[in-house]
Design a protein around this motif. Sequence first.
Motif, mmCIF file in Angstrom:
data_model
loop_
_atom_site.group_PDB
_atom_site.id
_atom_site.type_symbol
_atom_site.label_atom_id
_atom_site.label_comp_id
_atom_site.label_asym_id
_atom_site.label_seq_id
_atom_site.Cartn_x
_atom_site.Cartn_y
_atom_site.Cartn_z
ATOM 1 N N ARG A 158 -16.479 -1.337 17.193
ATOM 2 C CA ARG A 158 -17.173 -0.116 17.600
ATOM 3 C C ARG A 158 -18.137 0.309 16.494
ATOM 4 O O ARG A 158 -17.864 0.111 15.310
ATOM 5 C CB ARG A 158 -16.178 1.013 17.848
ATOM 6 C CG ARG A 158 -15.247 0.740 19.009
ATOM 7 C CD ARG A 158 -16.051 0.784 20.310
ATOM 8 N NE ARG A 158 -15.244 0.413 21.460
ATOM 9 C CZ ARG A 158 -15.263 1.068 22.610
ATOM 10 N NH1 ARG A 158 -16.033 2.136 22.766
ATOM 11 N NH2 ARG A 158 -14.521 0.662 23.620
ATOM 12 N N SER A 159 -19.236 0.922 16.899
ATOM 13 C CA SER A 159 -20.176 1.417 15.897
ATOM 14 C C SER A 159 -20.831 2.679 16.432
ATOM 15 O O SER A 159 -20.565 3.096 17.559
ATOM 16 C CB SER A 159 -21.226 0.349 15.586
ATOM 17 O OG SER A 159 -21.890 -0.007 16.777
ATOM 18 N N GLY A 160 -21.684 3.277 15.625
ATOM 19 C CA GLY A 160 -22.369 4.506 16.033
ATOM 20 C C GLY A 160 -21.962 5.665 15.147
ATOM 21 O O GLY A 160 -21.177 5.510 14.218
ATOM 22 N N LYS A 161 -22.536 6.795 15.472
ATOM 23 C CA LYS A 161 -22.303 8.002 14.684
ATOM 24 C C LYS A 161 -20.866 8.492 14.915
ATOM 25 O O LYS A 161 -20.432 8.603 16.061
ATOM 26 C CB LYS A 161 -23.311 9.067 15.127
ATOM 27 C CG LYS A 161 -23.377 10.267 14.219
ATOM 28 C CD LYS A 161 -24.622 11.107 14.548
ATOM 29 C CE LYS A 161 -24.665 12.365 13.714
ATOM 30 N NZ LYS A 161 -24.087 13.534 14.333
ATOM 31 N N PRO A 162 -20.136 8.796 13.842
ATOM 32 C CA PRO A 162 -18.758 9.285 14.019
ATOM 33 C C PRO A 162 -18.728 10.590 14.812
ATOM 34 O O PRO A 162 -19.552 11.476 14.596
ATOM 35 C CB PRO A 162 -18.277 9.506 12.582
ATOM 36 C CG PRO A 162 -19.169 8.671 11.735
ATOM 37 C CD PRO A 162 -20.497 8.640 12.430
ATOM 38 N N VAL A 182 -15.588 5.626 17.184
ATOM 39 C CA VAL A 182 -15.766 5.930 15.762
ATOM 40 C C VAL A 182 -15.602 7.431 15.634
ATOM 41 O O VAL A 182 -16.399 8.196 16.195
ATOM 42 C CB VAL A 182 -17.150 5.472 15.245
ATOM 43 C CG1 VAL A 182 -17.297 5.773 13.762
ATOM 44 C CG2 VAL A 182 -17.359 3.986 15.515
ATOM 45 N N ARG A 218 -10.254 1.534 8.881
ATOM 46 C CA ARG A 218 -10.588 0.557 9.922
ATOM 47 C C ARG A 218 -9.330 0.191 10.703
ATOM 48 O O ARG A 218 -8.329 -0.199 10.107
ATOM 49 C CB ARG A 218 -11.228 -0.678 9.292
ATOM 50 C CG ARG A 218 -12.598 -0.392 8.682
ATOM 51 C CD ARG A 218 -13.417 -1.647 8.419
ATOM 52 N NE ARG A 218 -14.763 -1.275 8.004
ATOM 53 C CZ ARG A 218 -15.112 -1.012 6.735
ATOM 54 N NH1 ARG A 218 -14.213 -1.098 5.777
ATOM 55 N NH2 ARG A 218 -16.356 -0.650 6.442
ATOM 56 N N GLU A 225 -12.591 4.124 12.230
ATOM 57 C CA GLU A 225 -13.482 3.215 12.970
ATOM 58 C C GLU A 225 -12.690 2.080 13.601
ATOM 59 O O GLU A 225 -12.014 1.329 12.907
ATOM 60 C CB GLU A 225 -14.518 2.657 11.984
ATOM 61 C CG GLU A 225 -15.602 1.824 12.605
ATOM 62 C CD GLU A 225 -16.548 1.277 11.528
ATOM 63 O OE1 GLU A 225 -17.268 2.076 10.893
ATOM 64 O OE2 GLU A 225 -16.528 0.059 11.303
ATOM 65 N N TYR A 226 -12.767 1.978 14.930
ATOM 66 C CA TYR A 226 -12.112 0.878 15.643
ATOM 67 C C TYR A 226 -12.928 -0.400 15.482
ATOM 68 O O TYR A 226 -14.167 -0.357 15.433
ATOM 69 C CB TYR A 226 -11.995 1.204 17.131
ATOM 70 C CG TYR A 226 -10.818 2.093 17.491
ATOM 71 C CD1 TYR A 226 -10.817 3.437 17.162
ATOM 72 C CD2 TYR A 226 -9.712 1.569 18.166
ATOM 73 C CE1 TYR A 226 -9.747 4.253 17.497
ATOM 74 C CE2 TYR A 226 -8.637 2.379 18.510
ATOM 75 C CZ TYR A 226 -8.653 3.717 18.176
ATOM 76 O OH TYR A 226 -7.596 4.518 18.502
ATOM 77 N N GLU A 261 -15.079 4.601 2.314
ATOM 78 C CA GLU A 261 -14.753 3.537 3.259
ATOM 79 C C GLU A 261 -14.047 4.157 4.457
ATOM 80 O O GLU A 261 -13.137 4.970 4.275
ATOM 81 C CB GLU A 261 -13.798 2.523 2.602
ATOM 82 C CG GLU A 261 -14.456 1.611 1.602
ATOM 83 C CD GLU A 261 -15.434 0.652 2.261
ATOM 84 O OE1 GLU A 261 -14.998 -0.110 3.140
ATOM 85 O OE2 GLU A 261 -16.635 0.691 1.922
#
Length: 491
Positions: A335-339, A311, A244, A331-332, A241
């Motif tokens: 926000r999404s996408g590849k870390p 991220v 967040r 992860e904010y 996980e």
Amino acid sequence: MERFVETRREFLRTAGLATGALLLSPKHLFAAETEPAADYTVRIKVAPIEIAPNQILSTVTYNGQFPGPLIRFQQGRQVIVDIFNDTDTPEQLHWHGQIVSTDVDGAAEEGTPYIPAHGRRRISFTPNPAGLRFYHTHNRAGADLSAGQYSGQVGPVYIEPNENPGRYDREVFLLLKEFEPTLSRGGDMPQDFVSPSVTDTALKETGEAAMKASLVKGMPHGYEVGYRFFTINGRMLGHGEPVRVKQGDRVLFHILNGSATEIRSLALPGHSFQVIALDGNPVPNPANVPVLWFGTAERISAIVKMNHPGVWIMGDLADDDRRHGMGIVVEYAGRSGKPQWATPPPFRWSYTRFAKPHASVPAPDETFDMTFAKDNAAEEGFNRWTINGAAYPMSNEMAPASFHLKQSKRYRLRMRNASDDIHPVHLHRHSFELTNLAGEKTAGVMKDVVMLGGYQQCEIDFVADNPGLTLFHCHQQLHMDFGFMALFDYV
Ligand SMILES: [Cu+2]
């Protein structure tokens, strides 16, 4: 994360189930009727742990999970802990960083009784001092890379302070640990992060001459340990996980290096860490740093202000270790996408950054000089380690004490490292103050592990305030198992 940050209520519920199961056994019925219930139950058992999808390892755990459950104590409130051992091997559970008695501490060398194979030990103690501590096995592993702290027997302890001045929105506990160890010949630990970086010429000449003489005799380099898998909170990077967060959050990270042998680093691109405690003890000067470094068994509590949305990978600086799992995603919200990862600019880690400026320390009543040295490959291919020329017996047993203390006196350990390895040196059942690092005086930083760089010197002071045998050792499992230990006693 939720699985790991278990509340006390959930923990007690689990413990209650365990006790309930016991009542079915007539053998335990009598004990259950006459004893008060334990506040905490720890069960040492072999269990499968899933570090990534379909990547399942079998190892010795606490309560069938890795990391072991987060145990929250209240400073100064006495507790009863039942430790069950479901394995075939007598075990020691060490309460690292706590000021406890030798009967509780969990080191056979100090005389703590073993938790018998398929048996139980009940202990009672008063948790102290406050802050991030941990519990781990104290068995010798030697050449057995499934034993000792190579296993999954590591879990965090947080002792709630009676007064908590912390200003933060939430707490996150992280435990760093590698799995599937293998032996190799040679291999270096990183040391270019150490500050001060001054080495001692005489120590270097001694160490290099010893190594050269060994190689001339045809000896190979002594064994070192490497790993296949790297995890934070028991999951490889990308498979747990994420942490967040929301913009503006102040997140208090409690981070523990649970490795058997490795030094670790951690950075979060675009963010800095305000270090508020080392080894659980509040520091006099909570400075901001871009990177954290941890010797084996060291802990850092640091606040991160979440002010750089995205991220991110919070990970080890070593690319290879991070790619094999040593990291966790932050992860904010929204926000999404590849870390994303970005290597931070060069930075040197110094404990003195967090010290009391311009402070001095009281003169010790007595100083003990200690020189650490390596006999290359001298013990069936393993390096043998000595303190003032003597290797501790390789038997996990009590030996005569090498250093003698008088209660309430202040002592200084002047440690000299005549090897090229870095050593996370640990003193049981006491906290110590860093007073000199590679010739630089310092004050006010209280710890229970200190990294001593190759061919460097350092000094630590402590007050003899907890009578009984006291173990001193390098926390690198390969080093402690092959001689790098000594006992103090009170006279
Ligand atoms: Cu060591």
